[in-house]
Write a protein that holds these residues in place. Sequence first.
Motif, short mmCIF file in Angstrom:
data_model
loop_
_atom_site.label_atom_id
_atom_site.label_comp_id
_atom_site.label_asym_id
_atom_site.label_seq_id
_atom_site.Cartn_x
_atom_site.Cartn_y
_atom_site.Cartn_z
N ARG A 143 -50.00 18.81 14.30
CA ARG A 143 -50.59 18.79 12.96
C ARG A 143 -50.09 19.95 12.12
NH1 ARG A 143 -55.66 18.04 15.43
NH2 ARG A 143 -56.34 20.04 14.58
N GLU A 165 -46.57 19.25 10.90
CA GLU A 165 -46.55 18.28 9.81
C GLU A 165 -46.86 18.94 8.48
OE1 GLU A 165 -48.96 14.88 10.44
OE2 GLU A 165 -47.86 14.21 12.23
N LYS A 166 -47.80 19.87 8.49
CA LYS A 166 -48.18 20.57 7.26
C LYS A 166 -47.07 21.47 6.75
CE LYS A 166 -53.14 20.57 8.29
NZ LYS A 166 -54.32 21.42 8.63
N ARG A 178 -41.76 18.37 11.21
CA ARG A 178 -42.34 17.37 12.12
C ARG A 178 -41.48 17.19 13.36
NH1 ARG A 178 -44.47 11.70 9.82
NH2 ARG A 178 -46.20 11.48 11.27
N TYR A 201 -44.49 13.84 19.55
CA TYR A 201 -45.42 14.39 20.54
C TYR A 201 -44.70 14.73 21.84
CZ TYR A 201 -49.54 14.94 23.48
OH TYR A 201 -50.48 15.45 24.32
N GLU A 227 -56.56 27.50 13.28
CA GLU A 227 -57.02 26.20 13.76
C GLU A 227 -57.35 26.18 15.25
OE1 GLU A 227 -55.20 22.65 12.45
OE2 GLU A 227 -54.24 23.58 10.73
#
Length: 246
Positions: free
Chosen positions: A25, A28-29, A33, A36, A93
């Motif tokens: 995640r 991606e931000k 990217r 997995y 996070e």
Amino acid sequence: MHFDYIWFDMGYTLVYKKREALFGRILEKTGSRRSYEEIEKAFHVTDKRLMRDFPGLLARPSAEFMPLYIGLLCYTLQIHGDIVSILDAWFKEWKSKESEWFAYSHVFEVLDALLKKGYRLGIISNWDLSARSVLAKCGLEGYFDTIVISSEVGYAKPDRRIFISALQLAGVEPSNCLYIGDNYYDDVVGASSVGMKYLIINRFGRLGIEELPQLEVVSSIADVIPYLERTDREQPQHRNEYSAEG
């Protein structure tokens, strides 16, 4: 060879975090990217590299090793540029759901089977003072006769003293023990220094441990029962072919 006592490492042997999803995640931000599978293998390789090149570092508080860890992780994934922002996002996070510990699939099945077969079970782990609460939250604490944690005894693997402490507490001879972990440089070196046999779990074949071509590995805790059944059928003089001394 028959064993009476089976010892386990904790992290990435019995329990794991969903860190790959969290890191995905974050990437991606930041516009970097990765799949997995790529992230999962990068974590695996980074774990093995730190275990080999910086013994004991992963047993320290995360603030001490995470900048290096994230740097190596990004290097493995060929992510360049503002790594500091990725590190900041990781720390922000880290308290999300993925930071909780979970028991691997098959763990309960395997531990139940071992107990039914008459084995005694123990833990020897490099962990902070949260170890017992992690085991309790994962529903694992009741499986083990003896639990020895580095932060409680003052010695960390591969220091042979943590293994000696465990043997004394359990009242068992090392020749009757098998130690199961995921880290050659902590687990095999330490366990073999006191005369324990060992088994390493490496989820991706030989990935990350290419420098140890003769080390016997299994890919999952689910392989432990077949391994024990096979060793029980072998002659008493069987020993591990790859010693800690190389």
